[in-house]
Design a protein around this motif. Structure first.
Motif, short mmCIF file in Angstrom:
data_model
loop_
_atom_site.label_atom_id
_atom_site.label_comp_id
_atom_site.label_asym_id
_atom_site.label_seq_id
_atom_site.Cartn_x
_atom_site.Cartn_y
_atom_site.Cartn_z
N ALA A 179 3.81 -12.24 -18.61
CA ALA A 179 2.66 -11.53 -18.30
C ALA A 179 2.97 -10.42 -17.51
O ALA A 179 2.36 -9.37 -17.57
N PRO A 180 3.83 -10.59 -16.14
CA PRO A 180 3.57 -9.33 -15.26
C PRO A 180 4.51 -8.28 -15.90
O PRO A 180 3.85 -7.14 -15.56
N VAL A 181 5.64 -8.48 -16.77
CA VAL A 181 6.10 -7.30 -17.26
C VAL A 181 5.18 -6.53 -18.12
O VAL A 181 5.25 -5.16 -18.28
N TYR A 182 4.47 -7.22 -19.12
CA TYR A 182 3.63 -6.67 -20.15
C TYR A 182 2.52 -5.90 -19.47
O TYR A 182 2.19 -4.59 -19.69
N ILE A 183 2.16 -6.29 -18.39
CA ILE A 183 0.96 -5.70 -17.79
C ILE A 183 1.46 -4.51 -16.93
O ILE A 183 1.01 -3.32 -16.97
N ALA A 184 2.51 -4.76 -16.24
CA ALA A 184 3.25 -3.51 -15.45
C ALA A 184 3.73 -2.37 -16.33
O ALA A 184 3.40 -1.15 -16.24
N GLU A 185 3.96 -2.67 -17.59
CA GLU A 185 4.48 -1.59 -18.45
C GLU A 185 3.48 -0.99 -19.19
O GLU A 185 3.52 0.42 -19.57
N GLU A 224 -0.40 4.03 -10.36
CA GLU A 224 -1.32 4.19 -8.99
C GLU A 224 -2.14 2.80 -9.04
O GLU A 224 -2.51 2.58 -8.16
N VAL A 225 -2.29 2.12 -9.94
CA VAL A 225 -3.08 0.83 -10.09
C VAL A 225 -1.96 -0.30 -10.48
O VAL A 225 -2.77 -1.52 -10.64
N ARG A 226 -0.80 -0.16 -10.82
CA ARG A 226 0.29 -1.14 -11.17
C ARG A 226 0.03 -2.36 -10.22
O ARG A 226 0.00 -3.50 -10.98
N GLY A 227 0.18 -2.07 -9.12
CA GLY A 227 0.19 -3.46 -8.32
C GLY A 227 -1.11 -4.19 -8.29
O GLY A 227 -0.99 -5.26 -8.47
N ALA A 228 -2.15 -3.52 -8.39
CA ALA A 228 -3.55 -4.41 -8.42
C ALA A 228 -3.71 -5.04 -9.67
O ALA A 228 -4.18 -6.23 -9.93
N LEU A 229 -3.25 -4.32 -10.78
CA LEU A 229 -3.27 -5.01 -12.31
C LEU A 229 -2.33 -6.15 -12.37
O LEU A 229 -2.53 -7.26 -13.07
#
Length: 503
Positions: free
Chosen positions: A143-149, A154-159
């Motif tokens: 989940a974290p990798v899929y969301i980050a990619e 600019e909003v990667r941390g929040a997402l």
């Protein structure tokens, strides 16, 4: 070329601020994040539900009631599964993609939920816990990798932190479910069986979502990747993002063919990144968060509140604070930054654990479980969650989703998540035994000491990655590994004064 002039970099966005995306700026990206984050919901629900279910499992199975070891095994067997799932999840992600890895985790989790609900004895229940752990372990990597990619930098941390919100939301939901089923026949069976529902929902929704665009580029499926990216970025930014990703993915694809687990330790810059990422994951657990979440009703009872229902109600408040704190973290992580947020969080955790330790020590010396010390322990517990949730909750997962090059992201992400689950297992399997042997006050004092070490570690080893592209973060590790040698030989390590990469 300096970082500030790179297409797609944070410096590039500073030149064109109108192209920056806000958290709610693209419903498609937010929807993708929420669906992927259901894996976090499963993670959180499984973490929270067992703490309440254990109270009633002990009532049904006398063998469990007599044995702290068996109680710890029921709790921690899910962690054994998660270790295996996380260790294999990196390979599944790299070989078959983030989407298929998520679907696999949903199927395994749903089967495990059914086995737990139907368990005729503690040993079948332990098998079910192992299966749900496998599903959670794969999901915790994916989940974290899929969301980050799929996220703009600019909003990667929040997402990515939204996935952590789903984890804390799952914990809160689990306490609500626990309370709802306290008077229902088969109490704990309903508590554990309901966990299969989110897995079925995510499986159904995930079939409609695309694969990660970065993974598609790595597999030379550029047309599919561009189609996905066109739904994420506006037209005036899309071309630059595609060019930037094409260039970086080509280089990573050449490396990818030969990447092995041992290469993580042979490459100095990757080794430094892994130490920072795995260290954060280990300290997240060894500072006691899942001790609190697995055993919060038990801790409440240790503080002198003996009623099961009251223990669950107070634990529900703790879980609500955890979820609310994560919402604060979603805002702060892209404003304050990862490193500062972690340092602030750990400072509060140290104070909170000192209060918890002191209250249990004072209660032991007074020889009474009533009076001021029980409520003081609850205050310490609440403060712990209030400080931990915004910082050390989301920061380790966010940092680990962004500090590794594409060629190593699956492997290192799986390895660091495995460190998290192994640390989680050690804490969960030993907490009750250590508390019985040394006392609850001494146990929390040990956690407090570990939090001090964690504070020093973050200050020394973890860089600031707020707002940086994956390529900019990669340069940080190269500069740390090779220093002036890297700068002289490549010319790419030169940073302008005040550049965000200097964090």
């Amino acid at each position: 070329m300096t970082l500030g002039s790179m297409p797609g970099s944070s410096g590039y966005l500073d030149l064109y601020p109108e192209r920056k995306m806000s958290y709610f700026g693209k419903p498609y990206v937010l929807g993708l994040t929420v669906v992927a984050g259901i894996g976090g919901l499963l993670f959180g629900y499984d973490t929270g539900v067992i703490s309440g279910a254990l109270l009633y499992i002990k009532d049904d199975f006398e063998a469990v009631n007599r044995s702290s070891f068996l109680q710890e095994t029921i709790v921690s067997m899910a962690l054994v599964g998660a270790i295996i799932g996380a260790a294999s999840g990196g390979w599944i992600n790299d070989a078959h993609g983030r989407k298929k890895a998520t679907l696999v985790s949903d199927v395994v989790f749903a089967v495990g939920a059914v086995v737990m609900a139907a368990a005729p004895d503690p040993y079948v229940l332990i098998l079910g816990r192992l299966l749900v752990g496998l599903g959670v372990g794969v999901a915790s990597v994916t989940a974290p990798v899929y969301i980050a990619e799929a996220s703009p930098s600019e909003v990667r941390g929040a997402l990515v932190s939204t996935n952590v919100l789903m984890i804390t939301g799952g914990q809160f939901l689990s306490y609500l479910i626990n309370l709802a089923f306290t008077e229902v026949p088969g109490t704990w069976r309903w508590m554990l069986g309901v966990s299969g529902v989110p897995a079925v929902i995510q499986f159904s929704l995930m079939l409609c979502l695309p694969e990660s665009p970065r993974w598609l580029f790595m597999k030379n499926k550029k047309d599919e990747a561009v189609t996905v990216m066109s739904k994420i970025y506006t037209l005036d930014r899309l071309e630059d993002e595609i060019d930037h990703l094409s260039a970086s993915s080509e280089a990573e694809r050449l490396k990818k063919n030969n990447v092995r687990y041992q290469d993580v330790f042979k490459s100095k810059e990757i080794r430094l990144a892994f130490i920072a990422g795995a260290g954060l994951q280990a300290f997240q657990q060894f500072t006691g968060i899942n001790t609190v979440m697995y055993y919060s009703p038990t801790i409440v009872q240790m503080a002198g509140f003996s009623s099961n229902q009251l223990a669950l109600l107070l634990s529900l408040i703790i879980a609500a604070l955890n979820a609310a704190g994560t919402v604060v973290g979603i805002y702060l992580i892209d404003h304050m930054g990862r490193k500062k947020l972690a340092l602030m969080s750990l400072s509060g955790v140290i104070v909170s654990l000192a209060i918890l330790s002191g209250s249990f020590f004072a209660e032991a010396y007074s020889g009474s479980s009533t009076g001021v010390y029980g409520p003081l322990a609850i205050v310490g517990l609440a403060l712990y969650i209030a400080f931990f949730a915004p910082g050390m909750g989301p920061v380790p997962w966010t940092v680990n989703s962004e500090i590794y090059p594409e060629a190593y992201r699956g492997i290192c992400g799986g390895m660091s998540a495995t460190v998290n689950w192994v640390s989680n297992l050690i804490v969960a399997q030993t907490f009750l035994s250590i508390a019985e042997a040394l006392g609850t006050g001494a146990t929390f004092a040990i956690l407090c000491g570990i939090a001090v070490v964690a504070l020093i570690f973050v200050g020394c080893y973890v860089p600031e990655t707020k707002g940086l592209t994956f390529e900019e973060v990669e340069r940080i590790w190269k500069e740390r590994a090779w220093g002036n040698t890297y700068t002289r030989e490549t010319g790419e390590g030169l940073l302008e004064e005040g550049s965000p990469s200097q964090g």
